[in-house]
Write an enzyme that holds these catalytic residues in place. Sequence first.
Site, PDB file in Angstrom:
ATOM      1  N   SER A 138       0.811  -1.221   0.000  1.00 52.26           N
ATOM      2  CA  SER A 138       0.000   0.000   0.000  1.00 52.26           C
ATOM      3  C   SER A 138       0.844   1.270   0.000  1.00 52.26           C
ATOM      4  CB  SER A 138      -0.868  -0.024   1.263  1.00 52.26           C
ATOM      5  OG  SER A 138      -1.261   1.271   1.643  1.00 52.26           O
ATOM      6  N   GLY A 139       0.499   2.182  -0.887  1.00 51.43           N
ATOM      7  CA  GLY A 139       1.193   3.470  -0.923  1.00 51.43           C
ATOM      8  C   GLY A 139       0.946   4.269   0.347  1.00 51.43           C
ATOM      9  N   LEU A 140      -0.294   4.228   0.811  1.00 50.26           N
ATOM     10  CA  LEU A 140      -0.623   4.930   2.052  1.00 50.26           C
ATOM     11  C   LEU A 140       0.208   4.383   3.211  1.00 50.26           C
ATOM     12  CD1 LEU A 140      -2.374   6.802   3.847  1.00 50.26           C
ATOM     13  CD2 LEU A 140      -4.019   4.929   4.012  1.00 50.26           C
ATOM     14  N   ASP A 170       0.861  10.606   1.899  1.00 49.05           N
ATOM     15  CA  ASP A 170       0.560   9.806   0.708  1.00 49.05           C
ATOM     16  C   ASP A 170       0.405  10.731  -0.504  1.00 49.05           C
ATOM     17  OD1 ASP A 170      -0.089   7.653  -0.896  1.00 49.05           O
ATOM     18  OD2 ASP A 170      -2.133   7.425  -0.132  1.00 49.05           O
ATOM     19  N   ASP A 230       1.109  -0.920  -5.106  1.00 51.98           N
ATOM     20  CA  ASP A 230       0.350   0.299  -5.350  1.00 51.98           C
ATOM     21  C   ASP A 230       1.304   1.269  -6.045  1.00 51.98           C
ATOM     22  OD1 ASP A 230      -1.030   2.651  -5.247  1.00 51.98           O
ATOM     23  OD2 ASP A 230      -1.348   2.641  -3.075  1.00 51.98           O
ATOM     24  N   ASP A 259       0.616   4.031  -7.493  1.00 53.26           N
ATOM     25  CA  ASP A 259       0.052   5.389  -7.579  1.00 53.26           C
ATOM     26  C   ASP A 259      -0.242   5.737  -9.047  1.00 53.26           C
ATOM     27  OD1 ASP A 259       0.101   5.570  -4.842  1.00 53.26           O
ATOM     28  OD2 ASP A 259       1.956   6.717  -4.742  1.00 53.26           O
ATOM     29  N   GLU A 311      -3.274   4.290 -10.910  1.00 52.03           N
ATOM     30  CA  GLU A 311      -4.568   4.973 -10.803  1.00 52.03           C
ATOM     31  C   GLU A 311      -4.624   6.155 -11.758  1.00 52.03           C
ATOM     32  OE1 GLU A 311      -3.713   5.409  -6.624  1.00 52.03           O
ATOM     33  OE2 GLU A 311      -3.829   7.592  -6.763  1.00 52.03           O
ATOM     34  N   LYS A 352       0.064  12.437  -6.570  1.00 58.53           N
ATOM     35  CA  LYS A 352      -1.297  12.006  -6.223  1.00 58.53           C
ATOM     36  C   LYS A 352      -1.688  12.466  -4.809  1.00 58.53           C
ATOM     37  CE  LYS A 352      -2.170   8.971  -3.777  1.00 58.53           C
ATOM     38  NZ  LYS A 352      -2.286   7.521  -3.887  1.00 58.53           N
ATOM     39  N   ASN A 389      -4.236  10.999  -1.557  1.00 60.79           N
ATOM     40  CA  ASN A 389      -5.004   9.831  -1.118  1.00 60.79           C
ATOM     41  C   ASN A 389      -6.483  10.027  -1.447  1.00 60.79           C
ATOM     42  OD1 ASN A 389      -6.656   8.307   1.191  1.00 60.79           O
ATOM     43  ND2 ASN A 389      -4.767   7.196   0.746  1.00 60.79           N
ATOM     44  N   SER A 390      -7.115   8.949  -1.865  1.00 62.64           N
ATOM     45  CA  SER A 390      -8.500   9.027  -2.357  1.00 62.64           C
ATOM     46  C   SER A 390      -9.495   9.439  -1.282  1.00 62.64           C
ATOM     47  CB  SER A 390      -8.908   7.669  -2.934  1.00 62.64           C
ATOM     48  OG  SER A 390      -8.035   7.310  -3.963  1.00 62.64           O
ATOM     49  N   ARG A 435      -6.644   1.310 -12.053  1.00 65.21           N
ATOM     50  CA  ARG A 435      -7.552   1.756 -10.973  1.00 65.21           C
ATOM     51  C   ARG A 435      -8.335   2.978 -11.434  1.00 65.21           C
ATOM     52  NH1 ARG A 435      -5.397   3.060  -4.918  1.00 65.21           N
ATOM     53  NH2 ARG A 435      -6.604   4.929  -4.490  1.00 65.21           N
ATOM     54  N   HIS A 441     -12.622   1.981  -7.330  1.00 64.11           N
ATOM     55  CA  HIS A 441     -12.541   2.510  -5.975  1.00 64.11           C
ATOM     56  C   HIS A 441     -13.791   3.319  -5.632  1.00 64.11           C
ATOM     57  CE1 HIS A 441     -10.538   2.888  -2.311  1.00 64.11           C
ATOM     58  NE2 HIS A 441      -9.606   3.781  -2.577  1.00 64.11           N
TER      59      HIS A 441
HETATM   60  C1  SPV Z   1      -3.428   2.499  -0.567  1.00 61.27           C
HETATM   61  O1  SPV Z   1      -3.530   1.569   0.252  1.00 61.27           O
HETATM   62  O2  SPV Z   1      -2.461   3.252  -0.610  1.00 61.27           O
HETATM   63  C2  SPV Z   1      -4.498   2.735  -1.519  1.00 61.27           C
HETATM   64  C3  SPV Z   1      -5.842   2.363  -1.163  1.00 61.27           C
HETATM   65  O3  SPV Z   1      -4.249   3.303  -2.554  1.00 61.27           O
HETATM   66  S1  SPV Z   1      -6.598   3.786  -0.546  1.00 61.27           S
HETATM   67  O4  SPV Z   1      -5.791   4.328   0.501  1.00 61.27           O
HETATM   68  O5  SPV Z   1      -7.863   3.255  -0.099  1.00 61.27           O
HETATM   69  O6  SPV Z   1      -6.820   4.728  -1.621  1.00 61.27           O
HETATM   70 MG    MG Z   2      -2.485   4.259  -2.544  1.00 59.64          MG
END
Ligand code: SPV
Ligand code: MG
Length: 299
Positions: free
Chosen positions: A42-44, A54, A81, A83, A110, A116, A118-119, A155, A186
């Site tokens: 996971s990027g986060l 992130d 991930d 990104d 994505e 980027k 975070n979503s 994504r 997502h």
């Molecule tokens: C991550 O885990 O970094 C993701 C998923 O991209 S989210 O944080 O839900 O966008």
């Molecule tokens: Mg991410």
Amino acid sequence: MKKTSQFRRIIQSPELDFIMEAHNGLSAKIVEESGFKGIWASGLSISASLGVRDNNEASWTQVLEVLEFMSDSTSIPILVDGDTGYGNFNNARRLLQKLEQRQIAGVCIEDKLFPKTNSFLNDNAQSLAQIEEFSGKIKAMKDTQQDDDFTVVARVEAFIAGLGLKEAVKRAEAYRQAGADAILMHSKRSDISEIEAFMKEWADRHPVIIVPTKYYSTPTQRFRDLGVHAVIWANHNLRASIDAMQRISRKIYQDSSIAEAEGSVASLDEVFRLQNTNELHQAEKKYLPPPSRTIGDLK
Ligand code: SPV
Ligand code: MG
């Protein structure tokens, strides 16, 4: 079986599979030992564990270094991930090359802009990439991969950006045609309505992956019924570790002692086991000369 082929199976099998988040070599190993078939890098979580946001504050080579440790410590496939691919098609295809060299099984990119966000943040700041530009990025990545089984996941952030079902389907279809091996759809809603609408319209054209972080209370059977191929549990190892570290740090600070902490943390033996310390002991016996006699022995 190669990690790439293992991951192909996860994506292509009609049954629902689960991919668990990890953010370093240790957490990746724990995910594997728990029984999961795949790991979400996971990027986060990687950025948070490095103490940054992130927002691509960690450079792609810094992330690559973390991924190398994760890959080395595990034998199950890792979906990275990626990104936005850290730039345009050229940056994305170079990222893919470097991932393949590290036995990573796949990468998810994505359709947002670098750097980027975070979503789940900044409701009004989720600008999307042009469909044509993002499709070119997918094509460049698919043309670059050496191993046919390497997976590129596209994504779609249309729902995240507040655009509707039509845009989500249009983008998913464009990315499918560009060569993506699966679509990650997502949603940040607390219910499954957007994903449900998409799955019905999509009608199983191509494998779909979801990330139910916000609609966590939806029963897993619902995902099966909708025909989802894989679920990513995206951040629970990070969040569990934050909670555990905050509790133990506070406790030890307040007590000025570790006496009461001992029973509530992993044993040192467990740390050594996770590091595979035994293997080194065996190797030392095999490869090192016998311990030299000390000065004391010679007297
Ligand atoms: C991550 O885990 O970094 C993701 C998923 O991209 S989210 O944080 O839900 O966008
Ligand atoms: Mg991410």
